[in-house]
Design a protein around this motif. Structure first.
Motif, PDB file in Angstrom:
ATOM      1  N   LEU A  29       6.160  -3.906  -5.265  1.00 22.37           N
ATOM      2  CA  LEU A  29       5.454  -3.941  -6.541  1.00 22.37           C
ATOM      3  C   LEU A  29       6.007  -5.012  -7.465  1.00 22.37           C
TER       4      LEU A  29
ATOM      5  N   THR B 160       4.466   0.142  -2.014  1.00 22.64           N
ATOM      6  CA  THR B 160       3.175   0.798  -2.033  1.00 22.64           C
ATOM      7  C   THR B 160       2.610   0.741  -0.621  1.00 22.64           C
TER       8      THR B 160
ATOM      9  N   SER C  87      -0.697   1.718   1.802  1.00 24.43           N
ATOM     10  CA  SER C  87      -2.103   2.082   1.715  1.00 24.43           C
ATOM     11  C   SER C  87      -2.653   2.323   3.109  1.00 24.43           C
TER      12      SER C  87
ATOM     13  N   GLU D 267       2.521   5.538  -3.677  1.00 20.65           N
ATOM     14  CA  GLU D 267       3.650   4.799  -4.230  1.00 20.65           C
ATOM     15  C   GLU D 267       4.935   5.541  -3.897  1.00 20.65           C
TER      16      GLU D 267
END
Length: 119
Positions: free
Chosen positions: A73, A23, A25, A17
């Motif tokens: 987010l 975010t 990944s 984050e």
């Protein structure tokens, strides 16, 4: 169906984050064999996401890394007004690319090219 010409180790999925705004990944898949020169790794499919991959050296082996696009987010602000001209800055919903596989949350699919054929 042909056998897969390489072996992989246990994949690692990480989420980072950044100031609670984005975010990012990644999934890291270790290759257990070093003789993959004739293979071009293309994409990884995991948890409803699709990412292009890169193969990077890691100690004495290679690692396949897929970086999934950052997601916001929070939801963006939307202007609601009786006058539709005041809603001009709103962005329409962007549909996601259809996911071609039915996978559990622990499974991934790795596509690759060998002899110019996508496997």
């Amino acid at each position: 169906m042909e056998a897969v010409p390489f072996k992989t180790g246990e994949a690692v999925y990480m989420v980072t984050e950044d100031q609670e705004v984005l975010t990012e990944s990644t999934i890291q898949i270790p290759l257990l064999e070093n003789n993959v020169e004739d293979i071009s790794f293309e994409k990884v499919y995991f948890r409803g996401k699709i990412a292009s991959v890169e193969v990077v050296p890691n100690n004495n082996q290679w690692t396949i890394i897929g970086r999934f696009k950052p997601v916001t987010l929070g939801k963006p602000d939307i202007t609601m007004d009786l006058d539709p001209r005041k809603e001009v800055g709103n962005r329409p919903h962007q549909p996601r690319e259809p996911f071609p596989f039915a996978l559990t949350s622990e499974e991934y699919v790795l596509s690759y090219k060998k002899d110019q054929n996508i496997q």
